[in-house]
Design an enzyme around this catalytic site. Structure first.
Site, mmCIF file in Angstrom:
data_model
loop_
_atom_site.group_PDB
_atom_site.id
_atom_site.type_symbol
_atom_site.label_atom_id
_atom_site.label_comp_id
_atom_site.label_asym_id
_atom_site.label_seq_id
_atom_site.Cartn_x
_atom_site.Cartn_y
_atom_site.Cartn_z
ATOM 1 N N LYS A 110 0.911 -1.237 -0.128
ATOM 2 C CA LYS A 110 -0.107 -0.041 0.018
ATOM 3 C C LYS A 110 0.889 1.216 0.115
ATOM 4 C CE LYS A 110 -2.053 3.056 1.542
ATOM 5 N NZ LYS A 110 -1.927 4.608 1.025
ATOM 6 N N GLU A 166 9.550 1.722 10.857
ATOM 7 C CA GLU A 166 10.579 2.685 10.442
ATOM 8 C C GLU A 166 9.770 3.775 10.567
ATOM 9 O OE1 GLU A 166 13.509 1.754 9.917
ATOM 10 O OE2 GLU A 166 13.676 -0.310 9.208
ATOM 11 N N CYS A 168 13.682 10.717 6.485
ATOM 12 C CA CYS A 168 13.482 10.326 7.866
ATOM 13 C C CYS A 168 14.972 10.319 8.638
ATOM 14 C CB CYS A 168 12.996 8.922 7.998
ATOM 15 S SG CYS A 168 14.057 7.901 6.913
ATOM 16 N N GLU A 175 9.904 16.492 14.564
ATOM 17 C CA GLU A 175 10.337 16.504 13.181
ATOM 18 C C GLU A 175 9.732 17.260 12.433
ATOM 19 O OE1 GLU A 175 9.159 12.604 11.193
ATOM 20 O OE2 GLU A 175 11.275 12.374 10.566
#
Ligand code: NAD
Length: 485
Positions: free
Chosen positions: A179, A254, A288, A387
């Protein structure tokens, strides 16, 4: 060649066939460099996920499951070769879909081809153990595939994250349901078509398009899957892990990061500074492993800030196709998020030291955010903790090694870090003390490195992908105990 004018209709890829091409309805795919619709994908949900999982199960129990490790490996190597054969088409598609500069898109497609090559060549070199249990008995610890694996992929590196995830899973013998993200999913679709051309049996690799809350949630909660690889935000990671827990399904998470780049006074600045800038502007900071905090020893703080400032001011931002230093942010929503985090930082007392400029020919309507260097924020403020997922670097001074390690570790995340120093003892002390899944000394990978185990500590997630380690995650151990006297 990619059609630059019309809207291309894509479909799901299920059981070897493209179905439900989204001519009308469906989800619009925008070019982040212009804000204009250039493709449309279908809005799949539970029904499509059911079909994809059925197809994957049949392949796993049928033709795909019957292949030897060598045969699986050869098919993956062929996929890699086809990616290289279609290299420019794939790079242009990745650049258009994500807005990333062409050189970044080319690097991503190269890495994607490498994942299939790496895992293709690893397929028949991956095996279990025998255990010296007791006389008259032989114990085998077999490495077996999970069965049907789910792969939920984000928009920032669609092809690479797809490659690292399905590459390892297929090599280990699983059948996959992917997906990809609704904002950028075209290269996973195209490469999955190439995989069929390479000889992958129908159903071994399926792609369901759609929204995270619909197709993604249906996949994560499905009792027919045996493992989930999720890459994305911590919030969604929690939802996916909870859904998986209902079915007692193992998950690899992750998640994000707030990676520190630690510069000591003895560092080689000529070498360090270009790498530090690249670690935050790469993919417009939507990485990331972006190096989003630079920690600088106080005695060289002003000098480093001045030199970083020069570099930030020289950067140019524009359309992916123009291949400048930095492209747009993926979407208006993500741009708004970056803007509001920087506004909050400025309200908290941070100052803009330098920022990049827009290229004169940058298209109207693109989601651009010029790379920016900030100073004066407290490490515990939001810009030191959250972040941003944009090209924003926050600088913080430190007093000594202990202070550097304290600040480096003082966030909820623990994905990657870099340490810049010529002192060998300090290099290893810092590598040991910094809480991160990867620590780079006098270099920084910013997410690259097919051969390097990758994954988080703390709230950056758990489990490992990439390298051999990634393939191991896609297997489980079956112990066979033989009594033969
Ligand atoms: P996201 O969590 O919103 O989406 C990731 C994927 O999950 C998409 O495919 C999305 O459709 C799907 N999804 C959304 N809601 C879902 C739900 N309820 N159930 C199941 N699936 C769902 O993340 P994003 O905005 O696409 O990506 C940005 C985030 O990903 C950042 O936090 C970034 O740090 C992280 N990221 C981590 C890595 C890594 O390897 N550690 C790599 C890339 C991105």
């Amino acid at each position: 060649m990619l059609d630059q004018t019309s809207v291309t209709a894509y479909g799901h890829l299920i059981n070897g066939e493209t179905i439900d091409r989204a001519t009308a309805g469906g989800i619009d795919v925008l070019d982040p460099s212009t804000g204009k619709v250039f493709a449309r994908i279908p809005r799949g949900g539970a029904a499509e996920v059911d079909r994809a999982i059925d197809a994957a199960r049949s392949a796993f129990e049928g033709e795909w499951g019957a292949k030897s490790a060598l045969e699986r490996g050869r098919i993956l190597m062929k996929i890699s070769a086809l990616i290289i054969e279609n290299f420019e088409e794939l790079a242009a598609l990745e650049s258009r879909d994500t807005g990333k500069p062409m050189k970044q898109a080319r690097a991503d497609i190269t890495a994607t081809a490498r994942y299939f090559e790496y895992y293709g060549s690893a397929a028949d070199k991956h095996h279990g153990e025998t255990i010296p249990y007791s006389k008259g008995m032989t114990v085998l610890a077999l490495r077996v595939p999970h069965g049907v694996t789910a792969h939920i992929i984000p928009w920032n590196y669609p092809s690479q994250i797809y490659g690292r995830s399905v590459g390892g899973a297929l090599a280990a013998g699983n059948a996959c349901v992917v997906k990809p993200a609704e904002d950028a999913c075209l290269t996973p679709l195209r490469i999955s078509e190439l995989a069929l051309e390479a000889g992958l049996p129908a159903g071994a690799l399926n792609v369901v398009c759609g929204l995270g809350t619909e197709a993604g949630a249906a996949l994560a909660a499905h009792p027919g899957i045996n493992h989930i690889s999720f890459t994305g935000s911590p919030q969604t990671g929690t939802a996916v892990a909870k859904a998986a827990a209902e079915n007692h399904v193992q998950v690899t998470l992750e998640l994000g990061g707030k990676s520190p780049q630690v510069i000591f006074a003895d560092a080689d600045l000529d070498e360090a500074l270009p790498v530090i800038v690249n670690a935050i502007i790469q993919n417009a900071g939507q990485t990331c492993a972006a190096g989003s905090r630079v920690l600088i020893e106080r005695s060289i703080y002003d000098e480093v800030l001045a030199r970083l400032s020069e570099r930030f001011s020289a950067l140019k931002v524009g359309a992916g196709v123009d291949d400048l230093d930095c492209g747009p942010i993926i979407s208006a929503k993500q741009l708004e998020r970056v803007t509001s985090l920087v506004d909050a930082a400025l309200a908290d007392g941070a100052k803009v030291v330098a920022s990049a400029s827009m290229a004169e020919n940058a298209p109207e309507g693109g989601f651009f955010y010029p790379p920016m260097l900030l100073d004066g924020a407290a490490p515990e403020s939001r810009i030191g903790q959250d972040e941003v997922f944009g090209p924003v670097l926050a600088a913080f001074p430190f007093d000594d090694e202990k202070d550097a390690i304290r600040i480096a570790n003082a966030t909820p995340y623990g994905l990657t870090a870099s340490v810049w120093t010529r002192d060998g003892g300090r290099q290893m002390r810092c590598a040991n003390a910094i809480e991160a899944g990867q620590v780079f000394v006098n270099n920084y990978g910013a997410g690259g490195g097919i051969e390097l185990p990758f994954g988080g500590m703390k709230r950056s997630g758990y489990g490992r992908e990439k390298a051999f380690e990634g393939m191991i995650s896609f297997t489980t151990i079956k112990t066979v105990v033989l009594k033969h006297g």
